[in-house]
Design an enzyme around this catalytic site. Structure first.
Site, PDB file in Angstrom:
ATOM      1  CD  GLU A   8       0.209 -70.151 129.357  1.00 55.06           C
ATOM      2  OE1 GLU A   8       1.305 -69.781 129.811  1.00 55.06           O
ATOM      3  OE2 GLU A   8      -0.156 -69.905 128.200  1.00 55.06           O
ATOM      4  CD  GLU A  22      -3.397 -66.706 128.313  1.00 54.47           C
ATOM      5  OE1 GLU A  22      -2.280 -66.406 127.847  1.00 54.47           O
ATOM      6  OE2 GLU A  22      -3.571 -67.069 129.476  1.00 54.47           O
TER       7      GLU A  22
HETATM    8  C1  GLA Z   1       0.527 -66.912 128.974  1.00 54.85           C
HETATM    9  C2  GLA Z   1      -0.035 -66.641 130.316  1.00 54.85           C
HETATM   10  C3  GLA Z   1      -0.423 -65.214 130.507  1.00 54.85           C
HETATM   11  C4  GLA Z   1       0.631 -64.315 129.931  1.00 54.85           C
HETATM   12  C5  GLA Z   1       0.868 -64.649 128.486  1.00 54.85           C
HETATM   13  C6  GLA Z   1       1.942 -63.816 127.847  1.00 54.85           C
HETATM   14  O1  GLA Z   1      -0.379 -67.284 128.044  1.00 54.85           O
HETATM   15  O2  GLA Z   1      -1.130 -67.462 130.625  1.00 54.85           O
HETATM   16  O3  GLA Z   1      -0.539 -65.002 131.891  1.00 54.85           O
HETATM   17  O4  GLA Z   1       1.808 -64.476 130.649  1.00 54.85           O
HETATM   18  O5  GLA Z   1       1.303 -65.963 128.392  1.00 54.85           O
HETATM   19  O6  GLA Z   1       2.174 -64.211 126.522  1.00 54.85           O
HETATM   20  C1  GLA Z   2       4.603 -69.617 127.136  1.00 53.11           C
HETATM   21  C2  GLA Z   2       3.760 -68.766 127.973  1.00 53.11           C
HETATM   22  C3  GLA Z   2       4.252 -67.356 128.080  1.00 53.11           C
HETATM   23  C4  GLA Z   2       5.696 -67.319 128.336  1.00 53.11           C
HETATM   24  C5  GLA Z   2       6.448 -68.188 127.392  1.00 53.11           C
HETATM   25  C6  GLA Z   2       7.883 -68.224 127.748  1.00 53.11           C
HETATM   26  O1  GLA Z   2       4.274 -69.462 125.797  1.00 53.11           O
HETATM   27  O2  GLA Z   2       2.475 -68.753 127.474  1.00 53.11           O
HETATM   28  O3  GLA Z   2       3.613 -66.714 129.130  1.00 53.11           O
HETATM   29  O4  GLA Z   2       5.932 -67.736 129.644  1.00 53.11           O
HETATM   30  O5  GLA Z   2       5.934 -69.492 127.382  1.00 53.11           O
HETATM   31  O6  GLA Z   2       8.617 -68.949 126.817  1.00 53.11           O
END
Ligand code: GLA
Ligand code: GLA
Length: 671
Positions: free
Chosen positions: A154, A311
């Protein structure tokens, strides 16, 4: 779109998860791999946050555990989506080089102790990360388990905007490449205002916190720069991987409700396959419609090609104010909604629920409660379904309508000073999309300036920033017979955030046949009456038509008497304009009427049901597949014929979709 350099080859629909074995002991790994087999998991992302495990001290690598895990997964026939491991720097690195830590707009540094604590422009971080990628790629580049590379994680989720000195230097470099001369920059940013004219490149700063509002042109360019900086990190890692491995390369995008800092239109061509993370956002009015929108946008980023849901969750997340679990059947419905909208892979964060760390209350495929749980049973059921529907992998979603979406317009809309602080870009997108979704119409999400020739209807919600050339693509397409619905605040500024004068909607003015003279937003809770009996809120405009016909005008409020909904004949097409935020029912009514006139129909007629429905068709060269997802409680009936992949039943004419169920019909005779 050119074909990806390295296609992601997979048998059927991929089913998988993030797996963090470093949080567990090897005896748990054995159980994990056995249970992955039971659930039908065949694609597992590992080493996402692996850095401190595989490089515990600078330059000292320890791959023993990762070797072991890769070997076990491979032996079990599970393919690996291998993380480069760079997502979060280890403590030794931030201690030795605190200058890599990101800086907030107020000039304060962010400490380590969370994740992603690195500045995207830091050469020190970049070098350390690339050394790690090199080591990982040399060790596993040819490993038979590696099916896909997962660059970082991410990218830009928390650190996209960094305001440190290093970022300032990189920003100046980016600006010099864009503008070449300070004169050009001063003109673009309108620095004549408030005595901001620059006489030296070194005077320019990132838009750090100021005592008053900041220069919006500077802020807009800083957004563009920041998206490019994070992208350049992705590219740098991919460049290390490519010569060392033949596997395709991607990274997980965040096409989800609240992430605005990356212009994924400019990223899209860079990955071998689009991968997206999506989490339902229960702060929104219609989380299910937003899910469908995000899935359609993910597909749009790949130009319609299949993509991977990298995810999503089996239940609650841990980062919203109130974290809701899913309703029974919702894991399956949501997963198959993504598949309906073009995903060829369904993965979850994460495999086994953590018992420690910030995400210990985040759901997983294998919950804290273990296998004797509703979540686990639904996961296993989903795995069986995914297995049964493999034949539709590679097929493409059909859409007659498009919706224009732009990250740049998002940034420009939500600038510090605007006509109303209630004015948000995404809200308008969601309102338009939700109306189309409720009508059961499938839409492609496209960038401004995209080729519209395959569509009958194009919806343009609040496209505040519009370039002359993108406006021309739209108006030419209308003139050639297209039908467009454009909503308020569209066409207000150009690419430099400079107002289009002579009446708003700027370069769309003639095609729309209307001149907007003044914006007249209204307060929260105020409702406006329209002459056709409908109601609206938040926004009105004082305008007059030049060539358009008035379909409805404001009856009360600050724009009483002004047109609210207009329609203009433009060449062979028609251009509608909506100068207010219609109540959902009225918006739906309008879009339904316009769509019907334009010949846009749902993928199939579905009767009954008491909640949202997804009705989407994916078509391949040999067959087409009609998806009906019934989010309600009562039965819906689809007018369709063919073999239903989930139940194995054949139906002719009417196919029942019970409340909460999903049906995927392989249709007879491609029509
Ligand atoms: C993101 C991140 C994961 C985890 C999820 C939680 O998608 O890539 O590592 O933190 O959010 O929702
Ligand atoms: C995204 C990420 C999560 C979390 C949130 C926070 O959706 O995927 O892991 O960090 O942001 O807002």
């Amino acid at each position: 779109m050119t074909a990806p350099a390295r296609p992601f080859e997979h048998h059927g629909i991929a089913f998988g998860c993030d797996y963090n074995p470093e949080q567990w002991t090897p005896d748990v790994w054995d159980e994990d791999i056995r249970l992955m087999g039971e659930a039908g998991v065949d694609l597992v992302a590992i080493n996402i946050f692996g850095w401190s495990h595989i490089e515990p001290r600078e330059g000292q690598y320890d791959f023993r555990a990762l070797d072991d895990i890769l070997g076990r997964l491979h032996a079990a026939g599970i393919r690996v989506n291998l993380g480069t491991g760079t997502a979060s720097p280890p403590a030794w690195l931030t201690r030795k080089h605190p200058e890599i830590l990101p800086m907030a707009e107020d000039g304060t540094r962010r400490y380590p102790g969370g994740r992603q604590a690195w500045c995207p422009s830091s050469p020190v971080f970049r070098a350390a990360a690339l050394r790690l990628v090199d080591a990982v790629a040399r060790r596993y580049g040819d490993h038979p388990a590696v099916a896909l590379w997962h660059v970082s994680n991410e990218l830009g989720c928390h650190n996209a905007l960094c305001y440190c000195e290093e970022s300032a230097t990189a920003f100046r470099r980016w600006l010099a490449a864009k503008y070449e001369t300070l004169d050009a920059l001063n003109t673009a940013w309108g620095t004549a205002f408030w005595s901001q004219t620059y006489g030296d490149w070194d005077e320019i700063l990132p838009p750090r916190a100021t005592i008053s509002t900041r220069n919006p042109g500077q802020s807009l360019d800083f957004h563009r720069f920041s998206s490019d900086e994070v992208l350049s990190h992705y590219r740098a890692e991919a460049d290390v991987l490519r010569p060392l491995s033949a596997a395709p390369i991607t990274t997980n995008f965040m096409v989800t409700a609240h992430i605005e800092n990356l212009d994924y239109w400019s990223w899209a061509g860079e990955t071998d396959i689009i991968a997206n993370d999506h989490y339902l956002d229960h702060r929104l009015a219609e989380p299910t419609a937003e899910l469908a929108f995000a899935a359609d946008l993910s597909r749009g980023l790949g130009g319609g090609a299949p993509w991977i849901l990298m995810e999503h969750s089996t239940g609650a997340v841990n980062w919203q104010p109130l974290n809701r679990p899913k309703a029974p059947g919702e894991i399956i419905r949501n997963s198959l909604t993504h598949v309906a909208r073009g995903a060829d892979g369904v993965c979850f964060f994460q495999w086994r629920a953590s018992v420690q760390g910030s995400e210990k209350f985040h759901s997983a495929m294998l919950p804290h409660a273990g296998t004797d749980s509703a979540v686990w049973r639904e996961v296993v059921e989903l795995g069986e379904i995914v297995d049964r529907i493999g034949e539709l992998a590679g097929t493409r979603v059909e859409a007659q309508a498009a919706l224009v979406f732009s990250w740049e317009s998002w940034w420009a809309t939500e600038t510090e000073s605007r006509p109303s602080q209630m004015l948000g870009y995404l809200d308008q997108i969601h309102a338009a999309y939700a109306a189309l979704h409720t009508l059961g119409l499938t839409v492609d999400i496209v960038a401004p300036g995209a080729d519209l020739s395959s569509y009958e209807l194009v919806v343009v919600p609040g496209l505040h920033l519009i370039r002359a050339e993108d406006a021309a693509v739209l108006t030419d397409w209308i003139a050639a017979g297209g039908t467009a619905v454009v909503t308020f605040y569209t066409g207000t500024v150009d690419q430099d955030d400079r107002v289009w004068t002579g009446g708003y909607t700027g370069p769309l003015r003639d095609a729309l046949g209307i001149r907007v003279e003044e914006f007249a937003p209204v307060a929260a809770g105020e409702s406006l009456r329209l002459s056709d009996g409908s109601r609206s809120a938040m926004w009105s405009e004082r305008s007059r038509v030049t060539t358009a016909e008035v379909e409805a005008s404001f009856v009360d409020g600050p724009s009483a008497g002004s047109p609210a909904i207009t329609r203009n004949a433009w060449g062979a097409g028609s251009a509608w304009y909506v100068a207010t935020l219609l109540e959902p029912e009225a918006f739906r009514g309008l879009l339904g009427r316009v769509a019907a006139e334009a010949g846009v129909r749902p993928a199939a007629v579905v009767r009954g049901g008491d909640g949202a429905l997804e009705v989407v068709r994916r078509r391949g060269s040999d067959a087409s597949y009609l998806f009906v997802v019934n989010h309600g409680d009562t039965v819906a009936v689809a007018e369709a014929s063919g073999f239903e992949l989930i139940t194995g039943a054949t139906g002719a004419g009417d196919i029942e979709v019970p409340g909460g169920a999903v049906r995927i019909i392989r249709e007879e005779a491609a029509t």
